[in-house]
Design an enzyme around this catalytic site. Sequence first.
Site, short mmCIF file in Angstrom:
data_model
loop_
_atom_site.label_atom_id
_atom_site.label_comp_id
_atom_site.label_asym_id
_atom_site.label_seq_id
_atom_site.Cartn_x
_atom_site.Cartn_y
_atom_site.Cartn_z
N HIS A 373 -77.11 -65.30 -111.57
CA HIS A 373 -75.76 -64.93 -111.11
C HIS A 373 -75.53 -65.13 -109.62
O HIS A 373 -74.47 -64.76 -109.12
CB HIS A 373 -75.47 -63.46 -111.43
N LYS A 564 -62.34 -56.61 -104.67
CA LYS A 564 -63.70 -57.02 -105.03
C LYS A 564 -64.63 -56.30 -104.06
O LYS A 564 -64.15 -55.68 -103.10
CB LYS A 564 -63.87 -58.53 -104.88
N ARG A 565 -65.95 -56.38 -104.29
CA ARG A 565 -66.87 -55.78 -103.33
C ARG A 565 -66.62 -56.35 -101.93
O ARG A 565 -66.21 -57.50 -101.79
CB ARG A 565 -68.32 -56.03 -103.75
N LYS A 570 -67.40 -62.96 -98.99
CA LYS A 570 -66.10 -62.91 -99.69
C LYS A 570 -64.93 -62.96 -98.70
O LYS A 570 -63.79 -63.18 -99.07
CB LYS A 570 -66.01 -61.65 -100.56
N THR A 672 -64.84 -63.17 -111.33
CA THR A 672 -64.15 -62.92 -112.59
C THR A 672 -62.81 -62.24 -112.31
O THR A 672 -61.88 -62.33 -113.12
CB THR A 672 -65.00 -62.03 -113.53
N LYS A 676 -58.90 -62.45 -113.97
CA LYS A 676 -58.06 -61.30 -114.39
C LYS A 676 -56.71 -61.34 -113.69
O LYS A 676 -55.67 -61.06 -114.30
CB LYS A 676 -58.80 -59.99 -114.11
C1 B1H Z 1 -73.36 -61.12 -108.98
C2 B1H Z 1 -75.07 -59.92 -108.45
C3 B1H Z 1 -75.93 -58.81 -108.19
N1 B1H Z 1 -74.35 -61.93 -108.68
C4 B1H Z 1 -78.02 -57.95 -107.37
N2 B1H Z 1 -75.42 -61.17 -108.36
C5 B1H Z 1 -77.62 -56.67 -107.68
C6 B1H Z 1 -77.19 -59.02 -107.62
O1 B1H Z 1 -78.12 -54.40 -107.69
N3 B1H Z 1 -78.49 -55.58 -107.43
O2 B1H Z 1 -79.63 -55.79 -106.99
C7 B1H Z 1 -76.37 -56.45 -108.27
C8 B1H Z 1 -75.53 -57.54 -108.51
N4 B1H Z 1 -73.79 -59.87 -108.83
C9 B1H Z 1 -72.00 -61.53 -109.39
O3 B1H Z 1 -72.01 -61.84 -110.78
C10 B1H Z 1 -71.52 -62.76 -108.64
O4 B1H Z 1 -71.50 -62.50 -107.26
C11 B1H Z 1 -70.13 -63.14 -109.12
O5 B1H Z 1 -69.71 -64.33 -108.50
C12 B1H Z 1 -70.14 -63.35 -110.63
O6 B1H Z 1 -68.83 -63.55 -111.10
C13 B1H Z 1 -70.73 -62.13 -111.31
C14 B1H Z 1 -70.85 -62.33 -112.81
O7 B1H Z 1 -71.52 -63.51 -113.11
#
Ligand code: B1H
Length: 838
Positions: A373, A564-565, A570, A672, A676
């Site tokens: 991701h 978003k976060r 971003k 995503t 939406k």
């Molecule tokens: C996304 C994360 C993520 N990518 C580490 N990676 C985390 C990585 O708690 N952690 O350690 C938590 C989350 N999240 C997101 O995934 C992307 O940034 C988005 O671009 C993408 O749409 C989403 C779903 O694929």
Amino acid sequence: MQSNSVTLMGQVCSEDTRTGVLVETLKRSFLNNLFYVQGKFPGIATQNDYYMALAYMVRDRLLHRWIGTAATYTKQQTRTVAYLSAEFLMGPQLGNNLINLGIYDQVNQAMSELGFNLEDLLEQEEEPGLGNGGLGRLAACYLDSMATLGLASIGYGIRYEFGIFDQDIRDGWQVERTDKWLRYGNPWEVERPEWSVEVKLGGHTEHYVDQTGRGRVNWIPYEVVQGIPFDTPILGYRTNTANTLRLWTAQASESFDFDAFNSGDYLGAVYEKMASENVSKVLYPNDDVSQGKRLRLTQQIFFVSCSLQDMFRIMKAQEIPLHQFADKFAIQLNDTHPAIAVAELMRLLIDEHSMDWDEAWGITQRTLSYTNHTLLPEALERWPIDLFGNLLPRHLEIIYEINHRFLDEVRIKFPDDEDRISRLSLIDESGERYVRMAHLACVGSHAINGVAELHTQLLKQDVLRDFAEMYPHKFSNKTNGVTPRRFIALSNPPLTQLITDKIGDRWLTQLEDLRQLEPYAEDLEFQHQWQSIKRATKASLAAYIYKQNGISVNPDSMFGIQAKRIHEYKRQHLNVLYIITLYNRLKANPDLDITPRTFLFGGKAAPGYFMAKLMIKLINSVGEVVNRDPEVRDRLKVVFLKDYNVKLAQRVYPAADLSEQISTAGKEASGTGNMKFALNGALTIGTLDGANIEIREEVGAENFFLFGLTAQEVYDLRGQGYCPRDYYDSNPELKLALDRINSGFFSHGDTDLFKPLTDSLIYHDPFFLLADYQSYIEAQERVSQLYQDQSAWTRMAILNVARMGKFSSDRSIQDYCDEIWHVDPVKIELSNNLEEFF
Ligand code: B1H
């Protein structure tokens, strides 16, 4: 209509003999639950009691389907998708279940006949915020789609006691409060203590040879934690399929005696036991960064081991031999957070079930697949060897063995290439030694995917390049999608009705049907209806803003939303630079004719991420000045919506005119929110990043406000030695905007407050804001221009919606099924006679 069945989408959905969906039946059932479950009567019942009574009423109607589904899967020994994810950002359940059951209107009527407002009761639900952002919400959309498509699936994760923190804003700064979401009880879950399992942690291993001459390993743990499953039904849209989300809670183990117990230190031993309950205490609040903490690795092995053991239990209950594991389960790893599954599945097969290595490895690879991701280096999980070996001594041995065999394979394919060996190794040995979780996931899986075309391409040529060269056949793209049920049907009923009036209601499960709206884009009558719906949702968001922030915003102004976060990549601060630019223009020329705009922001910053928190403060500080300046005459408003979560998102998407998707190209894996917003009729201003590219391809370049460098251009510019200061020096409007911040204008004269941000931009600018500034301003000008022509704008919005069919999570899931999981739908026939189960 009979009380025992409803016909929905041509399917008869039955009720059992004690439920039913007639308004009178619903009323009676609600009161029964209020009296006999909540134990309250109207004189003393709270709003929460009423919510609970309603939730239990709805739950009764889910359970019939849930039991029927489970019975069918058991009987047919169905092939099942196990979706392993450290996060499930489910959002409120009640409204969604009403929509999926098809009884929203009946329940609305029943409640209003009893003197309640359904919307108020829906508002009462405290959402399970068991995720950070896109990754967790994607998992939730995928559960919805799997149930809707009739696929047997289980979501496995952690039942965090505290989900993502609640965000408060004080003096413009983010303040975190713990999210005690279970405080008033959770009517949607069922505890299943009888299916508890134990997870070993720490200690050491002992190797020996058994009577048959086979080498064996005994892992003597330091500690054992018990996992207790809590199940939540996941109902598909207008189907009988109700799958399960199974979340694990950690509890002190009863069977394992600490030395302390034997030595008489009773309280000390109890204290240690309590510590093990911390495992499922709190969600790590980072998005796109890995913190490398021991507790986090403990959470990962905890839920992965519980889930795999649960699958073994299911195999046994269904009398399926273990060598058929890969036929029974397709396990999807949602990022590397569950990647320890590779070693844990091997350990269970070899150590606990006496399978030999090669057979176990074949099963592991055939069962697992991995979704990446993110490309951000700080998010790639790696664990210091010492920490890893200390917590998971047996897994480290297994990983060494996997690595040994894997690197031999690499040597055969790429002889005499030691650089490649060290790049591919599961162990990073360039300095302090680490276990590389993405490498473990790649080696242990038969399929690896990215979440948008560009992201997959960059994965293959950059982050996982060596793996793509080693195993090209493993790689594919699965562009993300979102569920139209929650994010249109539930959140935007008027738009749903308008669309359905024109094209029927099949689009809610066949989103490509939205294409049939295209002819209406030119239809002035339709445009007017469209506009009045948008106007009404904006007015309702405006009322919410007034209540929350005390700011009055004009629903006729353009609502541009970035929700978003909060993260530098971003680029919420690029948006702020535009606001300041507009403000500066108005100050220089108070009579300037501009398109009135309301700039809305929502999102949480990771509590340890200083720059992101400073960005929130900047947004609020600029808002404070701009919103109060009489010269602006309400032509600009800036609003920060606190505590952005799924519930708030559902209010926000329908009210957007403009969707801000402005990340640095190559950084946002997919996004995503972009989908939406567009599905709710917002136009997008965005870069060629993540799924924006595919959205633009679908809706047409002429219906998308594009700006900024491409990923390749960003890459090249970085290579040439990017010098943000040149942009600052040569662009007077940009310089003025940054100088305004630095002058203390937005910070009551404090010239230091935002210096970390402005210095970072002028001297480093790792995310190329300054390089993209001019292009962004020009795109925003095009946006403002077009908004002046409401008919042209609306036409474009309608075309956007009509062409968004690709971005349904149903399509994504179908792609996973066809190309990775190879599972087929299962028809669930319900009987309305419960006795048939006996
Ligand atoms: C996304 C994360 C993520 N990518 C580490 N990676 C985390 C990585 O708690 N952690 O350690 C938590 C989350 N999240 C997101 O995934 C992307 O940034 C988005 O671009 C993408 O749409 C989403 C779903 O694929």
